[in-house]
Scaffold this motif. Structure first.
Motif, PDB file in Angstrom:
ATOM      1  N   LEU A  92     -55.376 -10.739 -22.429  1.00  0.00           N
ATOM      2  CA  LEU A  92     -53.356 -10.715 -22.844  1.00  0.00           C
ATOM      3  C   LEU A  92     -53.284  -9.526 -23.702  1.00  0.00           C
ATOM      4  CD1 LEU A  92     -51.469 -13.264 -22.523  1.00  0.00           C
ATOM      5  CD2 LEU A  92     -52.621 -13.837 -24.419  1.00  0.00           C
ATOM      6  N   HIS A  93     -51.644  -9.478 -23.785  1.00  0.00           N
ATOM      7  CA  HIS A  93     -51.574  -8.001 -24.344  1.00  0.00           C
ATOM      8  C   HIS A  93     -50.050  -8.588 -25.259  1.00  0.00           C
ATOM      9  CE1 HIS A  93     -53.429  -6.687 -21.212  1.00  0.00           C
ATOM     10  NE2 HIS A  93     -53.859  -5.511 -22.170  1.00  0.00           N
ATOM     11  N   ALA A  94     -49.354  -9.659 -24.684  1.00  0.00           N
ATOM     12  CA  ALA A  94     -48.555  -9.840 -25.793  1.00  0.00           C
ATOM     13  C   ALA A  94     -47.819 -11.638 -25.354  1.00  0.00           C
ATOM     14  CB  ALA A  94     -47.546  -9.396 -25.221  1.00  0.00           C
ATOM     15  N   VAL A  95     -47.547 -12.033 -26.255  1.00  0.00           N
ATOM     16  CA  VAL A  95     -46.847 -13.359 -25.934  1.00  0.00           C
ATOM     17  C   VAL A  95     -45.866 -13.392 -26.566  1.00  0.00           C
ATOM     18  CG1 VAL A  95     -47.157 -16.443 -26.727  1.00  0.00           C
ATOM     19  CG2 VAL A  95     -49.153 -15.105 -26.732  1.00  0.00           C
ATOM     20  N   VAL A 133     -48.866  -9.711 -14.574  1.00  0.00           N
ATOM     21  CA  VAL A 133     -48.927 -11.439 -14.088  1.00  0.00           C
ATOM     22  C   VAL A 133     -48.201 -11.944 -15.769  1.00  0.00           C
ATOM     23  CG1 VAL A 133     -50.985 -13.075 -14.900  1.00  0.00           C
ATOM     24  CG2 VAL A 133     -51.968 -11.300 -13.357  1.00  0.00           C
ATOM     25  N   MET A 134     -47.555 -12.776 -15.421  1.00  0.00           N
ATOM     26  CA  MET A 134     -47.458 -13.437 -16.555  1.00  0.00           C
ATOM     27  C   MET A 134     -47.863 -14.574 -16.720  1.00  0.00           C
ATOM     28  SD  MET A 134     -43.251 -14.373 -17.374  1.00  0.00           S
ATOM     29  CE  MET A 134     -43.678 -12.224 -17.818  1.00  0.00           C
ATOM     30  N   LEU A 135     -48.437 -15.420 -17.663  1.00  0.00           N
ATOM     31  CA  LEU A 135     -48.912 -17.205 -17.276  1.00  0.00           C
ATOM     32  C   LEU A 135     -46.949 -18.283 -18.421  1.00  0.00           C
ATOM     33  CD1 LEU A 135     -52.173 -16.439 -19.173  1.00  0.00           C
ATOM     34  CD2 LEU A 135     -51.751 -17.718 -17.425  1.00  0.00           C
ATOM     35  N   VAL A 136     -47.202 -19.001 -17.597  1.00  0.00           N
ATOM     36  CA  VAL A 136     -45.856 -19.303 -18.549  1.00  0.00           C
ATOM     37  C   VAL A 136     -45.938 -20.504 -18.431  1.00  0.00           C
ATOM     38  CG1 VAL A 136     -43.269 -19.771 -17.764  1.00  0.00           C
ATOM     39  CG2 VAL A 136     -44.414 -18.131 -16.005  1.00  0.00           C
ATOM     40  N   VAL A 137     -46.812 -20.775 -19.882  1.00  0.00           N
ATOM     41  CA  VAL A 137     -47.337 -21.819 -20.240  1.00  0.00           C
ATOM     42  C   VAL A 137     -45.664 -23.173 -20.474  1.00  0.00           C
ATOM     43  CG1 VAL A 137     -48.758 -22.986 -21.381  1.00  0.00           C
ATOM     44  CG2 VAL A 137     -48.776 -20.373 -20.826  1.00  0.00           C
ATOM     45  N   GLY A 138     -45.727 -23.750 -20.238  1.00  0.00           N
ATOM     46  CA  GLY A 138     -44.912 -25.658 -21.126  1.00  0.00           C
ATOM     47  C   GLY A 138     -43.516 -25.123 -21.477  1.00  0.00           C
ATOM     48  N   THR A 139     -42.857 -24.758 -20.459  1.00  0.00           N
ATOM     49  CA  THR A 139     -41.827 -24.513 -20.712  1.00  0.00           C
ATOM     50  C   THR A 139     -41.013 -25.173 -19.584  1.00  0.00           C
ATOM     51  OG1 THR A 139     -39.968 -22.478 -20.692  1.00  0.00           O
ATOM     52  CG2 THR A 139     -41.809 -21.944 -19.815  1.00  0.00           C
ATOM     53  N   SER A 140     -39.531 -25.712 -19.433  1.00  0.00           N
ATOM     54  CA  SER A 140     -39.013 -26.302 -18.457  1.00  0.00           C
ATOM     55  C   SER A 140     -38.220 -25.436 -17.577  1.00  0.00           C
ATOM     56  CB  SER A 140     -38.282 -27.262 -18.995  1.00  0.00           C
ATOM     57  OG  SER A 140     -37.142 -26.766 -20.164  1.00  0.00           O
ATOM     58  N   ALA A 141     -38.100 -23.969 -18.656  1.00  0.00           N
ATOM     59  CA  ALA A 141     -37.714 -22.491 -17.909  1.00  0.00           C
ATOM     60  C   ALA A 141     -36.031 -22.693 -17.502  1.00  0.00           C
ATOM     61  CB  ALA A 141     -38.356 -22.261 -16.631  1.00  0.00           C
ATOM     62  N   MET A 142     -35.413 -24.418 -18.921  1.00  0.00           N
ATOM     63  CA  MET A 142     -34.098 -23.870 -19.014  1.00  0.00           C
ATOM     64  C   MET A 142     -32.823 -23.121 -18.836  1.00  0.00           C
ATOM     65  SD  MET A 142     -34.026 -28.279 -17.957  1.00  0.00           S
ATOM     66  CE  MET A 142     -32.838 -28.745 -17.851  1.00  0.00           C
ATOM     67  N   VAL A 143     -33.782 -22.538 -20.455  1.00  0.00           N
ATOM     68  CA  VAL A 143     -33.188 -21.913 -21.682  1.00  0.00           C
ATOM     69  C   VAL A 143     -32.830 -20.457 -21.302  1.00  0.00           C
ATOM     70  CG1 VAL A 143     -33.103 -21.828 -24.114  1.00  0.00           C
ATOM     71  CG2 VAL A 143     -33.987 -23.764 -23.134  1.00  0.00           C
ATOM     72  N   TYR A 144     -32.327 -19.868 -20.996  1.00  0.00           N
ATOM     73  CA  TYR A 144     -31.438 -18.648 -20.465  1.00  0.00           C
ATOM     74  C   TYR A 144     -32.032 -18.080 -22.294  1.00  0.00           C
ATOM     75  CZ  TYR A 144     -31.504 -19.496 -15.630  1.00  0.00           C
ATOM     76  OH  TYR A 144     -32.006 -19.330 -14.582  1.00  0.00           O
ATOM     77  N   PRO A 145     -31.819 -16.295 -22.172  1.00  0.00           N
ATOM     78  CA  PRO A 145     -32.717 -15.709 -20.734  1.00  0.00           C
ATOM     79  C   PRO A 145     -34.116 -16.118 -20.885  1.00  0.00           C
ATOM     80  CG  PRO A 145     -32.668 -14.281 -23.167  1.00  0.00           C
ATOM     81  CD  PRO A 145     -32.454 -15.734 -23.505  1.00  0.00           C
ATOM     82  N   ALA A 146     -34.775 -16.726 -21.490  1.00  0.00           N
ATOM     83  CA  ALA A 146     -35.963 -16.527 -20.883  1.00  0.00           C
ATOM     84  C   ALA A 146     -36.236 -17.485 -20.079  1.00  0.00           C
ATOM     85  CB  ALA A 146     -37.106 -17.627 -22.393  1.00  0.00           C
ATOM     86  N   ALA A 147     -35.856 -17.722 -19.571  1.00  0.00           N
ATOM     87  CA  ALA A 147     -35.966 -18.759 -18.256  1.00  0.00           C
ATOM     88  C   ALA A 147     -35.789 -17.770 -17.031  1.00  0.00           C
ATOM     89  CB  ALA A 147     -35.054 -20.046 -17.500  1.00  0.00           C
ATOM     90  N   ALA A 207     -47.810 -13.736 -21.887  1.00  0.00           N
ATOM     91  CA  ALA A 207     -47.864 -15.155 -21.989  1.00  0.00           C
ATOM     92  C   ALA A 207     -46.514 -15.558 -22.301  1.00  0.00           C
ATOM     93  CB  ALA A 207     -48.870 -15.527 -22.716  1.00  0.00           C
ATOM     94  N   LEU A 208     -45.735 -16.271 -21.319  1.00  0.00           N
ATOM     95  CA  LEU A 208     -44.188 -16.941 -21.502  1.00  0.00           C
ATOM     96  C   LEU A 208     -44.490 -18.701 -22.406  1.00  0.00           C
ATOM     97  CD1 LEU A 208     -41.408 -16.652 -22.265  1.00  0.00           C
ATOM     98  CD2 LEU A 208     -41.281 -17.427 -19.894  1.00  0.00           C
ATOM     99  N   THR A 209     -44.589 -18.306 -23.123  1.00  0.00           N
ATOM    100  CA  THR A 209     -44.367 -19.813 -23.622  1.00  0.00           C
ATOM    101  C   THR A 209     -43.464 -20.943 -24.576  1.00  0.00           C
ATOM    102  OG1 THR A 209     -45.277 -19.710 -26.673  1.00  0.00           O
ATOM    103  CG2 THR A 209     -46.968 -19.026 -24.459  1.00  0.00           C
ATOM    104  N   GLY A 210     -43.691 -22.042 -24.318  1.00  0.00           N
ATOM    105  CA  GLY A 210     -42.622 -22.844 -24.933  1.00  0.00           C
ATOM    106  C   GLY A 210     -42.797 -24.367 -25.690  1.00  0.00           C
ATOM    107  N   ALA A 211     -41.843 -24.721 -25.457  1.00  0.00           N
ATOM    108  CA  ALA A 211     -42.337 -26.252 -26.966  1.00  0.00           C
ATOM    109  C   ALA A 211     -43.344 -27.059 -26.307  1.00  0.00           C
ATOM    110  CB  ALA A 211     -41.041 -27.329 -26.666  1.00  0.00           C
ATOM    111  N   GLY A 212     -43.860 -26.876 -25.031  1.00  0.00           N
ATOM    112  CA  GLY A 212     -45.019 -27.709 -24.589  1.00  0.00           C
ATOM    113  C   GLY A 212     -46.164 -26.979 -24.746  1.00  0.00           C
ATOM    114  N   ILE A 213     -46.235 -25.976 -25.230  1.00  0.00           N
ATOM    115  CA  ILE A 213     -47.985 -26.214 -25.458  1.00  0.00           C
ATOM    116  C   ILE A 213     -48.182 -26.259 -27.032  1.00  0.00           C
ATOM    117  CG2 ILE A 213     -46.995 -23.556 -26.867  1.00  0.00           C
ATOM    118  CD1 ILE A 213     -50.020 -22.192 -25.738  1.00  0.00           C
ATOM    119  N   SER A 214     -47.047 -26.658 -27.631  1.00  0.00           N
ATOM    120  CA  SER A 214     -47.437 -26.993 -28.889  1.00  0.00           C
ATOM    121  C   SER A 214     -47.540 -28.982 -29.161  1.00  0.00           C
ATOM    122  CB  SER A 214     -46.102 -26.535 -30.028  1.00  0.00           C
ATOM    123  OG  SER A 214     -45.786 -25.331 -30.086  1.00  0.00           O
ATOM    124  N   THR A 215     -47.190 -29.532 -28.280  1.00  0.00           N
ATOM    125  CA  THR A 215     -47.280 -30.879 -28.300  1.00  0.00           C
ATOM    126  C   THR A 215     -47.705 -31.137 -28.579  1.00  0.00           C
ATOM    127  OG1 THR A 215     -47.103 -30.761 -25.756  1.00  0.00           O
ATOM    128  CG2 THR A 215     -45.169 -31.037 -26.247  1.00  0.00           C
TER     129      THR A 215
END
Ligand code: NAD
Length: 244
Positions: free
Chosen positions: A96-99, A182-196, A21-29
């Motif tokens: 799931l194996h890593a966040v 499989v990658m779950l992409v949760v609550g991120t605008s995917a605008m910040v690199y390199p995570a994007a 899973a790749l998570t961003g600020a949206g999972i914590s709002t």
């Protein structure tokens, strides 16, 4: 979000060997921590160019620490929501194996997730910009302009714009990104690199990309499945489908 989509996504997860899973600020709002880029997000109150860069804290530490203290207080009060809990549950049962999280709030760990890679660091600690010494964040919060015993300026042990991601953290993230099915992409605008870039690299290596966001993001065009809505509602529903 259609029930049929959840069934298909659950099937993809069940047949995958490595799920990240790749998570961003949206999972914590939903835990009361504002994200950066939404309408009421942090950048709507504080200009990113004045607060977000490493040069900002060096040139105006008092001003930037004032904003940071508000954010750190919000984080200290926050509890994991059903989205964080669902992610921890998925790991517990081998789905799931890593966040890899861009968040600095520690809520994945608080919810019970074990393998968490904090690619942007954390707000639990402060780091000296001169000697690199790490302190508990409480040490910094007691001071108006937080300073190390060596006299250097302290900053939260989190990455600001203009700072590199630590090499070991990047390598660890990258190896999961390259190998996952499989990658779950949760609550991120995917605008910040390199995570994007991680979903793009995972996709190029054959992974299925499952986006969970309350609106389309920069990676919607490459997502195999897009589940739009609140992460705190979609993730628990997905977990239910995994146990069918
Ligand atoms: P972002 O603000 O750029 O994007 C957040 C995304 O989440 C947006 O697309 C928004 O529509 C979506 N979203 C908001 N609430 C949601 C919900 N309830 N369910 C599903 N989606 C929701 O954040 P980002 O992509 O993570 O990148 C910016 C940076 O923000 C990261 O570097 C991170 O370190 C930092 N940040 C972290 C925290 C935190 O630790 N909680 C808070 C603010 C910012």
């Amino acid at each position: 979000m259609e029930r049929g989509d959840l069934i298909k996504v659950a099937e993809e997860i069940k047949k995958a060997k490595l799920i990240v899973a790749l998570t961003g600020a949206g999972i914590s709002t939903e835990s009361g921590i504002p994200d950066f880029r939404s309408k009421d997000g942090i950048w709507s109150k504080f200009d990113m160019n004045e607060y977000g860069y490493i040069d900002n804290i060096i040139s105006q530490p008092e001003k930037v620490w004032k904003m940071l203290k508000i954010l750190i207080e919000d984080i200290a009060k926050a509890e994991p929501n059903n989205g964080h809990k669902a992610i921890a549950e998925m790991e517990k049962f081998g789905y799931l194996h890593a966040v890899i999280t861009q968040n600095v709030d520690g809520l994945h760990q608080k919810a019970g997730s074990k393998n968490v890679i904090e690619i942007h660091g954390n707000f639990r600690e402060a780091r000296c910009l001169r000697c690199g010494r790490i302190y508990d964040i409480g040490y910094a919060l007691k001071q108006e302009i937080p300073k190390c015993e060596c006299g250097g300026l302290l900053k939260p042990n989190a990455i600001f714009f203009g700072e590199p991601i630590p090499k070991d953290v990047f390598i660890k993230s990258f190896s999961m990104v390259e190998k996952c099915d499989v990658m779950l992409v949760v609550g991120t605008s995917a605008m910040v690199y390199p995570a994007a870039q991680f979903p793009i690299i995972a996709k190029q290596n054959g992974a299925k990309i499952i986006e969970i966001n309350n609106e389309p993001s920069m990676i919607s065009n490459i997502a195999d499945y897009s589940l739009y809505g609140k992460a705190g509602e979609i993730l628990p529903s997905l977990v239910k489908h995994l146990f069918f």
